[in-house]
Scaffold this active site. Sequence first.
Site, PDB file in Angstrom:
ATOM      1  N   ASP A   1       6.051   4.308   5.316  1.00 28.55           N
ATOM      2  CA  ASP A   1       5.705   4.943   6.589  1.00 28.55           C
ATOM      3  C   ASP A   1       6.303   4.162   7.754  1.00 28.55           C
ATOM      4  O   ASP A   1       6.826   4.744   8.705  1.00 28.55           O
ATOM      5  CB  ASP A   1       4.180   5.016   6.760  1.00 28.55           C
ATOM      6  CG  ASP A   1       3.506   5.856   5.696  1.00 28.55           C
ATOM      7  OD1 ASP A   1       4.146   6.785   5.174  1.00 28.55           O
ATOM      8  OD2 ASP A   1       2.336   5.568   5.381  1.00 28.55           O
TER       9      ASP A   1
ATOM     10  N   ASP B   1      -1.519   3.638   0.279  1.00 28.87           N
ATOM     11  CA  ASP B   1      -1.522   3.072   1.631  1.00 28.87           C
ATOM     12  C   ASP B   1      -2.384   1.819   1.620  1.00 28.87           C
ATOM     13  O   ASP B   1      -3.373   1.741   0.888  1.00 28.87           O
ATOM     14  CB  ASP B   1      -2.083   4.071   2.645  1.00 28.87           C
ATOM     15  CG  ASP B   1      -1.136   5.237   2.912  1.00 28.87           C
ATOM     16  OD1 ASP B   1       0.086   5.060   2.731  1.00 28.87           O
ATOM     17  OD2 ASP B   1      -1.610   6.312   3.309  1.00 28.87           O
TER      18      ASP B   1
END
Length: 196
Positions: free
Chosen positions: A169, A155
Site C-alpha cells: 500500500d 496488513d
Amino acid sequence: MAEAERIIGTPDTPEDSGERPPAAAPAGSGPQRTGRGRRIAVLFAVAVFAYALDLGSKLLVVAKLEHQAPIQLVGDLLELHAIRNPGAAFGFGAAFTIIFTVIAAAVIVVIIRLARKLYSTPWAIALGLLLGGALGNLTDRIFRAPGVFQGEVVDFIAPRGFAVFNLADSAIVCGGILIVLLSFRGLDPDGTVHKD
C-alpha cells in the site's frame, strides 16, 4: 487505459504533438534505445525491490505477529498489528474482494504495456512502485485464504486513528504521489516536458 495511452502514445504510432520523443529516433541510434532499456530496467528493479520487501514483511508478520498482541513502536501512535483485510483501505468494500483483484491485475497489465514508451527515470520509479505494490497485494488475493482471487491482504502497519496498511500500500501511494508531482511539472513518461 485509453487515458494512459493518450499520455504516452501507442507503441506503434508517433506522438501527435509534433515533437518526436526518443522512441521515434531512427533504428540505428543506439544510445537512445539503450536509454529506454535503462528506464525499463529501473522500472522493473524498483518493482522487484518493492515486491520483495512487501512479500518478506508479510511472511514475517504472518509467522511472528499474527494472533499475537500488537507491538507498540512509538507509544500508542504507531504499532504493528496483524490483520487480514478482504477489502480496501479502512476495510471498505469487504464484499468486493474479487473486484479489487481484477483492478490490481488491470493495473499491472497497463503498467507493463506503458513501459514500452518509457524514457523518463522519475516515471520509471513511479511506475515501478505501483507495479511492485500491485503485485504484492495481488499475490495475497491469489494465494491467501479464503481462496483464489478472494484472498485477504495481510496488513500490519497501524498508525493511531488511521487505516492499517502494508508496504505494498505504501509503494502504491508513493508511486501515485510521484505521478501527480510529475504531471504537475509537465513531465510525460516519454520524456517530453510540457511548459504551460
